[in-house]
Design a protein around this motif. Structure first.
Motif, PDB file in Angstrom:
ATOM      1  N   LEU A  41      32.324  33.130  41.866  1.00  0.00           N
ATOM      2  CA  LEU A  41      33.318  32.611  42.803  1.00  0.00           C
ATOM      3  C   LEU A  41      32.658  32.050  44.065  1.00  0.00           C
ATOM      4  O   LEU A  41      32.928  30.905  44.466  1.00  0.00           O
ATOM      5  N   VAL A  42      31.790  32.828  44.692  1.00  0.00           N
ATOM      6  CA  VAL A  42      31.158  32.382  45.939  1.00  0.00           C
ATOM      7  C   VAL A  42      30.224  31.202  45.674  1.00  0.00           C
ATOM      8  O   VAL A  42      30.183  30.231  46.451  1.00  0.00           O
ATOM      9  N   ALA A  43      29.475  31.234  44.561  1.00  0.00           N
ATOM     10  CA  ALA A  43      28.545  30.149  44.248  1.00  0.00           C
ATOM     11  C   ALA A  43      29.288  28.836  44.006  1.00  0.00           C
ATOM     12  O   ALA A  43      28.864  27.774  44.484  1.00  0.00           O
ATOM     13  N   GLY A  79      36.008  21.937  33.525  1.00  0.00           N
ATOM     14  CA  GLY A  79      35.844  23.028  34.470  1.00  0.00           C
ATOM     15  C   GLY A  79      35.982  24.394  33.823  1.00  0.00           C
ATOM     16  O   GLY A  79      35.333  25.360  34.231  1.00  0.00           O
ATOM     17  N   THR A  80      36.848  24.477  32.803  1.00  0.00           N
ATOM     18  CA  THR A  80      36.996  25.733  32.074  1.00  0.00           C
ATOM     19  C   THR A  80      35.704  26.095  31.344  1.00  0.00           C
ATOM     20  O   THR A  80      35.284  27.261  31.331  1.00  0.00           O
ATOM     21  N   LEU A  81      35.059  25.062  30.757  1.00  0.00           N
ATOM     22  CA  LEU A  81      33.801  25.302  30.052  1.00  0.00           C
ATOM     23  C   LEU A  81      32.660  25.569  31.026  1.00  0.00           C
ATOM     24  O   LEU A  81      31.898  26.530  30.868  1.00  0.00           O
ATOM     25  N   ASN A  82      32.529  24.701  32.027  1.00  0.00           N
ATOM     26  CA  ASN A  82      31.460  24.800  33.013  1.00  0.00           C
ATOM     27  C   ASN A  82      31.997  24.373  34.373  1.00  0.00           C
ATOM     28  O   ASN A  82      32.486  23.251  34.514  1.00  0.00           O
ATOM     29  N   CYS A 194      38.380  22.057  39.660  1.00  0.00           N
ATOM     30  CA  CYS A 194      39.358  22.454  38.643  1.00  0.00           C
ATOM     31  C   CYS A 194      39.071  23.831  38.068  1.00  0.00           C
ATOM     32  O   CYS A 194      39.965  24.465  37.501  1.00  0.00           O
ATOM     33  N   SER A 195      37.833  24.295  38.202  1.00  0.00           N
ATOM     34  CA  SER A 195      37.472  25.610  37.661  1.00  0.00           C
ATOM     35  C   SER A 195      37.908  26.755  38.574  1.00  0.00           C
ATOM     36  O   SER A 195      38.004  27.899  38.135  1.00  0.00           O
ATOM     37  N   LEU A 196      38.155  26.455  39.843  1.00  0.00           N
ATOM     38  CA  LEU A 196      38.385  27.520  40.829  1.00  0.00           C
ATOM     39  C   LEU A 196      39.581  28.425  40.509  1.00  0.00           C
ATOM     40  O   LEU A 196      39.468  29.652  40.657  1.00  0.00           O
ATOM     41  N   PRO A 197      40.746  27.901  40.093  1.00  0.00           N
ATOM     42  CA  PRO A 197      41.851  28.820  39.767  1.00  0.00           C
ATOM     43  C   PRO A 197      41.491  29.826  38.678  1.00  0.00           C
ATOM     44  O   PRO A 197      41.831  31.015  38.781  1.00  0.00           O
ATOM     45  N   LEU A 198      40.783  29.366  37.648  1.00  0.00           N
ATOM     46  CA  LEU A 198      40.384  30.268  36.563  1.00  0.00           C
ATOM     47  C   LEU A 198      39.370  31.304  37.050  1.00  0.00           C
ATOM     48  O   LEU A 198      39.438  32.480  36.673  1.00  0.00           O
ATOM     49  N   LEU A 200      39.043  32.408  40.168  1.00  0.00           N
ATOM     50  CA  LEU A 200      39.787  33.350  41.010  1.00  0.00           C
ATOM     51  C   LEU A 200      40.507  34.386  40.152  1.00  0.00           C
ATOM     52  O   LEU A 200      40.506  35.586  40.461  1.00  0.00           O
ATOM     53  N   LEU A 201      41.129  33.932  39.058  1.00  0.00           N
ATOM     54  CA  LEU A 201      41.811  34.842  38.146  1.00  0.00           C
ATOM     55  C   LEU A 201      40.831  35.820  37.519  1.00  0.00           C
ATOM     56  O   LEU A 201      41.094  37.038  37.444  1.00  0.00           O
ATOM     57  N   ALA A 202      39.676  35.327  37.077  1.00  0.00           N
ATOM     58  CA  ALA A 202      38.657  36.189  36.472  1.00  0.00           C
ATOM     59  C   ALA A 202      38.151  37.224  37.469  1.00  0.00           C
ATOM     60  O   ALA A 202      37.933  38.387  37.112  1.00  0.00           O
ATOM     61  N   CYS A 203      37.972  36.801  38.722  1.00  0.00           N
ATOM     62  CA  CYS A 203      37.495  37.730  39.747  1.00  0.00           C
ATOM     63  C   CYS A 203      38.529  38.825  39.990  1.00  0.00           C
ATOM     64  O   CYS A 203      38.177  39.996  40.152  1.00  0.00           O
ATOM     65  N   GLY A 204      39.816  38.457  40.001  1.00  0.00           N
ATOM     66  CA  GLY A 204      40.869  39.444  40.215  1.00  0.00           C
ATOM     67  C   GLY A 204      40.989  40.432  39.068  1.00  0.00           C
ATOM     68  O   GLY A 204      41.279  41.616  39.279  1.00  0.00           O
ATOM     69  N   ILE A 205      40.746  39.964  37.839  1.00  0.00           N
ATOM     70  CA  ILE A 205      40.886  40.828  36.658  1.00  0.00           C
ATOM     71  C   ILE A 205      39.621  41.645  36.400  1.00  0.00           C
ATOM     72  O   ILE A 205      39.685  42.854  36.130  1.00  0.00           O
ATOM     73  N   LEU A 206      38.456  40.993  36.469  1.00  0.00           N
ATOM     74  CA  LEU A 206      37.204  41.636  36.076  1.00  0.00           C
ATOM     75  C   LEU A 206      36.500  42.350  37.221  1.00  0.00           C
ATOM     76  O   LEU A 206      35.637  43.194  36.976  1.00  0.00           O
ATOM     77  N   ALA A 207      36.847  42.000  38.456  1.00  0.00           N
ATOM     78  CA  ALA A 207      36.178  42.617  39.615  1.00  0.00           C
ATOM     79  C   ALA A 207      37.215  42.803  40.717  1.00  0.00           C
ATOM     80  O   ALA A 207      38.300  43.305  40.470  1.00  0.00           O
TER      81      ALA A 207
END
Length: 298
Positions: A41-43, A79-82, A194-198, A200-207
């Motif tokens: 997320l930060v990177a 963005g979903t892929l990379n 375009c990758s940022l929403p996904l 953010l979601l991953a960060c909320g779920i996994l961390a």
């Protein structure tokens, strides 16, 4: 920039190789303080700000918006892929494996690209391709098992699987990316946005979003600026300034071996005796592939 300047081209290329050589160390050190999703997320936010700044300085943000409006689904898929899936899988692999193992497996992505090109592009595997595939994955196996190939004992089976999956994601990204007409910096900016929403979601779920450790911030900012941003721009500059792109491209083979030295010096990771041998197999496989492309072009 028009015209050629070989001296500048080699300077940009060597600078890129130096940045890429630090990546494995930066990943490993940063993951001691941030979870993979937090680091990503930060990177990515850092890289978006950098690339956006470059476009703003060129007064091209309006062009970026029009490009996104014309093809939102395309950039969302990329963005979903990379960086979303690719870096999340790669960081998870680095969190589970010695960095030398995760890095070496990651270098087999070009071999994965050859395999995916068969069903998706209808390309046939030639004999040299098959030799390259065998050598590359044998090298990865030697490194992942620390040279005990017959025992098939891995530090983390999950880590190895995640690293291999990341190479497939990266190869798939490049297959989709190869046909686009947009300028690379603009395309990468839109893809990362375009990758940022996904992410953010991953960060909320996994961390979580408790990004407290300053060491994690330093590592994430470094990765976003250099691995995802400046190195990419420098590489583009090198290719634009040179008349000999193939010679410049060969410099990337210095990166994994320089990376081993940096891992030993800065991450205090002992280098297994099997790792240089395995890397030699992987680099040889990539050289065979590159030679095949050159002869085909001739």
């Amino acid at each position: 920039m028009s015209g050629h300047d070989e001296r500048k081209a080699w300077g940009y290329a060597l600078l890129t190789v130096l940045f890429w050589s630090t990546v494995a160390t930066a990943f490993k050190l940063s993951l001691r303080f941030f979870a993979p999703a937090q680091l990503l997320l930060v990177a990515v936010i850092t890289s978006v700000l950098l690339l956006g700044g470059i476009l703003a300085s060129q007064r091209r943000l309006a062009v970026a918006w029009r490009t996104l409006s014309a093809r939102p689904g395309h950039f969302l898929l990329l963005g979903t892929l990379n960086p979303a899936l690719y870096y999340l899988l790669l960081f998870e692999a680095y969190a589970r494996l010695p960095a030398q193992q995760a890095q070496a497996i990651n270098y087999t992505w070009a071999i994965a690209l050859s395999l995916l090109a068969v069903p998706f592009l209808g390309q046939a595997l030639r004999r040299r391709d098959l030799v390259a595939i065998v050598l590359a994955y044998l090298g990865a196996l030697i490194i992942a098992t620390r040279g005990d190939v017959l025992a098939l004992h891995f530090d983390s089976v999950t880590g190895v699987v995640l690293a291999l999956m990341s190479t497939l994601i990266w190869a798939g990204y490049w297959l989709l990316n190869a046909r686009q007409q947009e300028e690379p910096v603009l395309s990468l900016f839109l893809t990362f946005c375009c990758s940022l929403p996904l992410i953010l979601l991953a960060c909320g779920i996994l961390a979580d979003f408790r990004l407290i450790a300053w060491q994690g911030w330093v590592g994430a900012l470094y990765i976003g600026l250099f691995e995802m941003g400046i190195a990419f721009v420098c590489w583009l500059q090198a290719l634009r300034l040179t008349r000999h792109a193939a010679r410049i491209s060969n410099l990337i083979f210095l990166s994994p071996f320089l990376s081993l030295l940096l891992l030993r010096w800065f991450a205090n990771e002992p280098i297994a005796s099997a790792t240089p041998l395995g890397l030699a197999f992987i680099v040889l496989a990539l050289l065979i592939q590159q030679w095949r492309r050159k002869t085909a072009a001739d």
